[in-house]
Write an enzyme that holds these catalytic residues in place. Structure first.
Site, PDB file in Angstrom:
ATOM      1  N   ASN A  35       0.869  -1.174   0.000  1.00  0.00           N
ATOM      2  CA  ASN A  35       0.000   0.000   0.000  1.00  0.00           C
ATOM      3  C   ASN A  35       0.911   1.231   0.000  1.00  0.00           C
ATOM      4  O   ASN A  35       1.531   1.548   1.010  1.00  0.00           O
ATOM      5  CB  ASN A  35      -0.878  -0.034   1.265  1.00  0.00           C
ATOM      6  CG  ASN A  35      -1.683   1.246   1.442  1.00  0.00           C
ATOM      7  OD1 ASN A  35      -1.760   2.074   0.542  1.00  0.00           O
ATOM      8  ND2 ASN A  35      -2.277   1.395   2.614  1.00  0.00           N
ATOM      9  N   TRP A  36       0.978   1.883  -1.159  1.00  0.00           N
ATOM     10  CA  TRP A  36       1.946   2.991  -1.297  1.00  0.00           C
ATOM     11  C   TRP A  36       1.427   4.283  -0.667  1.00  0.00           C
ATOM     12  O   TRP A  36       2.154   5.256  -0.575  1.00  0.00           O
ATOM     13  CB  TRP A  36       2.270   3.210  -2.785  1.00  0.00           C
ATOM     14  CG  TRP A  36       2.958   2.056  -3.446  1.00  0.00           C
ATOM     15  CD1 TRP A  36       3.306   0.854  -2.873  1.00  0.00           C
ATOM     16  CD2 TRP A  36       3.392   1.990  -4.812  1.00  0.00           C
ATOM     17  NE1 TRP A  36       3.920   0.047  -3.807  1.00  0.00           N
ATOM     18  CE2 TRP A  36       3.984   0.717  -5.001  1.00  0.00           C
ATOM     19  CE3 TRP A  36       3.332   2.867  -5.903  1.00  0.00           C
ATOM     20  CZ2 TRP A  36       4.517   0.314  -6.233  1.00  0.00           C
ATOM     21  CZ3 TRP A  36       3.852   2.466  -7.123  1.00  0.00           C
ATOM     22  CH2 TRP A  36       4.447   1.205  -7.289  1.00  0.00           C
ATOM     23  N   LYS A  37       0.177   4.304  -0.279  1.00  0.00           N
ATOM     24  CA  LYS A  37      -0.421   5.509   0.341  1.00  0.00           C
ATOM     25  C   LYS A  37      -0.160   6.727  -0.545  1.00  0.00           C
ATOM     26  O   LYS A  37      -0.171   6.603  -1.763  1.00  0.00           O
ATOM     27  CB  LYS A  37       0.112   5.674   1.772  1.00  0.00           C
ATOM     28  CG  LYS A  37      -0.069   4.386   2.593  1.00  0.00           C
ATOM     29  CD  LYS A  37       0.156   4.560   4.056  1.00  0.00           C
ATOM     30  CE  LYS A  37      -0.044   3.216   4.749  1.00  0.00           C
ATOM     31  NZ  LYS A  37       0.059   3.297   6.199  1.00  0.00           N
ATOM     32  N   HIS A  73      -9.502   1.400   4.783  1.00  0.00           N
ATOM     33  CA  HIS A  73      -8.182   1.477   5.423  1.00  0.00           C
ATOM     34  C   HIS A  73      -8.278   2.394   6.647  1.00  0.00           C
ATOM     35  O   HIS A  73      -9.035   3.362   6.647  1.00  0.00           O
ATOM     36  CB  HIS A  73      -7.138   2.005   4.438  1.00  0.00           C
ATOM     37  CG  HIS A  73      -5.762   1.956   5.011  1.00  0.00           C
ATOM     38  ND1 HIS A  73      -5.265   2.956   5.815  1.00  0.00           N
ATOM     39  CD2 HIS A  73      -4.803   1.001   4.947  1.00  0.00           C
ATOM     40  CE1 HIS A  73      -4.052   2.617   6.208  1.00  0.00           C
ATOM     41  NE2 HIS A  73      -3.740   1.438   5.697  1.00  0.00           N
ATOM     42  N   GLU A 120      -6.563   4.725   7.764  1.00  0.00           N
ATOM     43  CA  GLU A 120      -6.373   6.169   7.555  1.00  0.00           C
ATOM     44  C   GLU A 120      -7.629   6.804   6.967  1.00  0.00           C
ATOM     45  O   GLU A 120      -7.931   7.961   7.231  1.00  0.00           O
ATOM     46  CB  GLU A 120      -5.133   6.399   6.682  1.00  0.00           C
ATOM     47  CG  GLU A 120      -3.866   6.164   7.489  1.00  0.00           C
ATOM     48  CD  GLU A 120      -2.735   5.489   6.758  1.00  0.00           C
ATOM     49  OE1 GLU A 120      -2.698   5.535   5.510  1.00  0.00           O
ATOM     50  OE2 GLU A 120      -1.867   4.894   7.434  1.00  0.00           O
ATOM     51  N   GLU A 128      -5.474  -4.822  10.566  1.00  0.00           N
ATOM     52  CA  GLU A 128      -4.411  -3.846  10.776  1.00  0.00           C
ATOM     53  C   GLU A 128      -4.662  -3.085  12.081  1.00  0.00           C
ATOM     54  O   GLU A 128      -5.432  -2.120  12.101  1.00  0.00           O
ATOM     55  CB  GLU A 128      -4.363  -2.851   9.622  1.00  0.00           C
ATOM     56  CG  GLU A 128      -4.124  -3.505   8.269  1.00  0.00           C
ATOM     57  CD  GLU A 128      -3.545  -2.514   7.266  1.00  0.00           C
ATOM     58  OE1 GLU A 128      -2.431  -2.750   6.802  1.00  0.00           O
ATOM     59  OE2 GLU A 128      -4.199  -1.504   6.984  1.00  0.00           O
ATOM     60  N   GLY A 168       2.556   2.230  10.647  1.00  0.00           N
ATOM     61  CA  GLY A 168       3.497   3.331  10.466  1.00  0.00           C
ATOM     62  C   GLY A 168       4.243   3.713  11.734  1.00  0.00           C
ATOM     63  O   GLY A 168       4.918   4.736  11.783  1.00  0.00           O
ATOM     64  N   SER A 206       3.422  -2.200  10.224  1.00  0.00           N
ATOM     65  CA  SER A 206       4.881  -2.309  10.369  1.00  0.00           C
ATOM     66  C   SER A 206       5.415  -3.693   9.993  1.00  0.00           C
ATOM     67  O   SER A 206       6.365  -4.183  10.614  1.00  0.00           O
ATOM     68  CB  SER A 206       5.330  -1.909  11.782  1.00  0.00           C
ATOM     69  OG  SER A 206       4.924  -0.574  12.061  1.00  0.00           O
TER      70      SER A 206
HETATM   71  P1  PGA Z   1       2.837   0.204   7.566  1.00  0.00           P
HETATM   72  O1  PGA Z   1       1.393   0.425   6.934  1.00  0.00           O
HETATM   73  O2  PGA Z   1       3.377  -1.078   7.013  1.00  0.00           O
HETATM   74  O3  PGA Z   1       3.648   1.407   7.136  1.00  0.00           O
HETATM   75  O4  PGA Z   1       2.664   0.137   9.039  1.00  0.00           O
HETATM   76  C1  PGA Z   1       0.491  -0.638   6.754  1.00  0.00           C
HETATM   77  C2  PGA Z   1      -0.816  -0.143   6.163  1.00  0.00           C
HETATM   78  O5  PGA Z   1      -1.266   0.941   6.534  1.00  0.00           O
HETATM   79  O6  PGA Z   1      -1.422  -0.808   5.306  1.00  0.00           O
END
Ligand code: PGA
Length: 253
Positions: A9-11, A97, A99, A169, A175, A215
């Site tokens: 997931n490149w966000k 997600h 976020e 998640e 993150g 992470s």
């Molecule tokens: P992360 O993000 O690996 O940077 O913790 C995972 C995600 O949000 O899908």
């Protein structure tokens, strides 16, 4: 056996040249692996989807969007429909997600509409669920995950629900460099699978893939994947470099 599913997931990262470079790096390292032992996908920002699809070429790396709107078309300024994603060659779509839930403010009801629209549009949703740190500390993890799954999948028949991948998640691990311990993640994955068995059937629960995200990195991929109910990884930060994403795929198979 559930085939491992590793996704990046490149966000809101990369640009017009780095998205191509990253795609080429992944494609050259993942082609053989991807076809044989794991499903591999990347979720770039909307505007780079066509470039990434082109750069991945005939590799077996699939592409998905990070979000979608539930209406088919019309006056919805700024939104993107499932038919547009399908039209350019996407296979998957992330729905809910953390976020989008906690930064943008998406509700379970909106996410449910997105999941349903994704399936109706011929794409495969990855429904993300997971608790905040305060919810874990208040022993509410199972309640939160239950609500997000029941509302996220509301109204979906077993046949439709079988198109879904679940990504667990824990928000406190995203993150932050804090990964859930493999046993901690396994406990929730096992809970999710039992919940799916209750909501649908043992067959569906056995077949559906449940990814862990938060992470995930090259040095913890294998131990996470060694857990019986962890079927894949949804990787944020560590998917932005081809080498580390490829190392995670290696750890996952
Ligand atoms: P992360 O993000 O690996 O940077 O913790 C995972 C995600 O949000 O899908």
């Amino acid at each position: 056996m559930r085939k491992p599913f590793v996704a990046g997931n490149w966000k809101m990262n990369t640009d017009s040249s780095s998205c191509v470079e990253l795609s080429e790096g992944i494609a050259s390292g993942a082609t053989e692996t991807a076809s044989a032992k794991a499903t591999v996908a990347v979720f770039p920002p909307f505007v780079y989807l066509p470039s990434v699809i082109k750069a991945l070429g005939t590799s077996n790396v699939s592409v998905g969007a990070q979000d979608v709107y539930f209406e088919a078309n019309g006056a919805f300024t700024g939104e993107i429909s499932t038919s547009m994603l399908k039209d350019i060659g996407c296979t998957y779509c992330l729905c809910g997600h953390s976020e989008r839930r906690h930064v943008i403010g998406e509700t379970d009801e909106l996410i449910n509409k997105k999941v349903a629209a994704t399936i109706a549009g011929g794409l495969l949703p990855v429904l993300c669920v997971g608790e905040l740190l305060s919810e874990r500390e208040a022993s509410k993890t199972n309640d939160v995950v239950t609500r997000q799954l029941e509302k996220g999948l509301a109204g979906l028949s077993e046949e439709k629900a079988s198109a879904v991948t679940i990504a667990y998640e824990p928000v406190w691990a995203i993150g932050t460099g804090l990964t859930a311990k493999p046993e901690q993640a396994q406990e929730v994955h096992d809970f999710i699978r039992k919940l799916l068995a209750n909501m649908y059937s043992d067959e569906l629960a056995e077949a559906i893939r449940i990814q862990y995200g938060g992470s995930a990195k090259p040095d913890n991929a294998a131990e996470l994947m060694a857990q019986p109910d962890i079927d894949g990884l949804l990787v944020g930060g560590a998917s932005l470099k081809a080498d580390s994403f490829l190392a995670i795929i290696q750890g996952a198979i």
